[in-house]
Structure formats: structure tokens, C-alpha cells
Write a protein that holds these residues in place. Structure first.
Motif, PDB file in Angstrom:
ATOM      1  N   ALA A 178      43.025  42.752  29.396  1.00 37.27           N
ATOM      2  CA  ALA A 178      42.640  43.605  30.516  1.00 37.27           C
ATOM      3  C   ALA A 178      41.169  43.390  30.877  1.00 37.27           C
ATOM      4  O   ALA A 178      40.299  43.428  30.017  1.00 37.27           O
ATOM      5  N   ARG A 224      38.443  43.885  34.610  1.00 34.88           N
ATOM      6  CA  ARG A 224      38.298  44.199  36.035  1.00 34.88           C
ATOM      7  C   ARG A 224      37.660  43.042  36.793  1.00 34.88           C
ATOM      8  O   ARG A 224      37.992  42.753  37.922  1.00 34.88           O
ATOM      9  N   ARG A 225      36.682  42.399  36.154  1.00 34.48           N
ATOM     10  CA  ARG A 225      35.949  41.314  36.802  1.00 34.48           C
ATOM     11  C   ARG A 225      35.624  40.256  35.753  1.00 34.48           C
ATOM     12  O   ARG A 225      35.040  40.553  34.717  1.00 34.48           O
ATOM     13  N   GLN A 266      46.678  42.159  37.196  1.00 31.94           N
ATOM     14  CA  GLN A 266      45.832  43.349  37.119  1.00 31.94           C
ATOM     15  C   GLN A 266      45.038  43.580  38.398  1.00 31.94           C
ATOM     16  O   GLN A 266      44.284  44.536  38.478  1.00 31.94           O
ATOM     17  N   LYS A 267      45.174  42.646  39.350  1.00 35.34           N
ATOM     18  CA  LYS A 267      44.394  42.693  40.589  1.00 35.34           C
ATOM     19  C   LYS A 267      42.897  42.735  40.295  1.00 35.34           C
ATOM     20  O   LYS A 267      42.139  43.487  40.890  1.00 35.34           O
ATOM     21  N   SER A 268      42.485  41.905  39.354  1.00 42.38           N
ATOM     22  CA  SER A 268      41.083  41.811  38.955  1.00 42.38           C
ATOM     23  C   SER A 268      40.351  40.803  39.816  1.00 42.38           C
ATOM     24  O   SER A 268      40.953  39.912  40.405  1.00 42.38           O
ATOM     25  N   GLU A 269      39.036  40.922  39.843  1.00 41.21           N
ATOM     26  CA  GLU A 269      38.183  39.993  40.590  1.00 41.21           C
ATOM     27  C   GLU A 269      37.817  38.807  39.685  1.00 41.21           C
ATOM     28  O   GLU A 269      37.510  38.996  38.508  1.00 41.21           O
ATOM     29  N   ASP A 303      33.323  42.156  32.839  1.00 36.66           N
ATOM     30  CA  ASP A 303      33.740  42.542  31.504  1.00 36.66           C
ATOM     31  C   ASP A 303      34.401  41.378  30.764  1.00 36.66           C
ATOM     32  O   ASP A 303      34.926  41.543  29.678  1.00 36.66           O
TER      33      ASP A 303
END
Length: 152
Positions: free
Chosen positions: A8, A10-11, A36-39, A107
Motif C-alpha cells: 500500500a 499513496r505516492r 490503489q489509484k496511487s500516484e 511513501d
């Protein structure tokens, strides 16, 4: 045991250098990010020699630097994902990677490690990865390319 999911994020900042591991780390990161639709930021750092001013337009004129990012973008497209390509110039690649990860509140920082042996047979890890391990503000994944068949 922790509840943290190691996949997991986010970016993520993915460091590409034109080596054989670039496609693998871009593809891997995009596959995980898509769910996860992360950047995902794909970063290529051109190291500037101390004899030149840091603002010398070395990277902007380099077809090789642009080619590295183009290949990363095409790899992401094949994984059905869009990445943000970033080209930086810096005195030290490791410091630039850590700074960019910090500035973007990443992260995850992903790097590839070619399988190289120094003269004498010792495995060579270089200086960038130890610097990133020591200083990165986030999780760091290092993906080593497979051992070539002829040396296995």
C-alpha cells in the motif's frame, strides 16, 4: 505483527537510470498503483560534474535523458497507467532521490540494482542505494535484476 500492507502506498517515486531494470520497476510499481489509484512519479537524475555550474543545461539537451523517460512512460502505458515524468540535474543522485521523495511526500521510493560484479568477484552495490537506505523518509524498494545466465 503490524497492520501495514507492504504493497500500500499513496505516492511512489520510481528512479530510472536507463538500465535494464527500469522497465521492471516501472511495470511493477504501476501494476500495484493501479489497484490503489496511487500516484507514480518516474524520476531520472542526470548527475552534473562539479566542474560545471549546477544550472548548466546538460539534461535538457540530452537525447539520452529524454529517451530514458520516454521508455518509462511507454512501459507505464503498457501497464495501463499514467505516470508523471520528472528530469532533474543534481550533483549527487542519491541526495536528489531523497530530496524529491521528501518534497513530494512520497511513501515509497523504488530503485533498480543491476547485477554487477567488481574486479575480484565482489558484488557491487554502488553509493546511491546505501545513501537512499540511510536517508530516505519513506519505504525503499530495491529490485535487483537477475543474475545473467553465463555467471550463474
Amino acid at each position: 505483527m503490524s497492520d501495514i500492507n507492504p504493497q500500500a502506498f499513496r505516492r511512489a517515486v520510481v528512479a530510472v537510470n536507463g538500465g535494464p531494470g527500469d522497465r521492471q520497476i516501472v511495470s511493477l510499481t504501476c501494476e500495484l498503483a493501479r489497484h490503489q489509484k496511487s500516484e507514480v512519479v518516474v524520476l531520472h537524475v542526470v548527475e552534473i560534474d562539479w566542474t560545471l555550474p549546477l544550472d548548466a543545461d546538460v539534461a535538457g539537451r540530452s537525447e539520452e535523458a529524454q529517451r530514458v523517460l520516454d521508455i518509462a512512460e511507454m512501459t507505464a502505458e503498457q501497464a495501463h497507467y499514467t505516470v508523471e515524468p520528472v528530469l532533474l540535474q543534481a550533483r549527487d543522485v542519491g541526495a536528489a532521490l531523497v530530496d524529491e521523495a521528501t518534497e513530494r511526500a512520497a511513501d515509497l521510493l523504488v530503485l533498480s540494482l543491476p547485477y554487477r560484479k567488481r574486479f575480484g568477484g565482489d558484488f557491487a552495490i554502488g553509493r546511491t542505494i546505501p545513501y537512499v537506505f540511510k536517508n530516505a523518509p519513506c519505504a525503499v524498494w530495491v529490485v535487483r535484476e537477475p543474475i545473467p545466465e553465463e555467471t550463474a
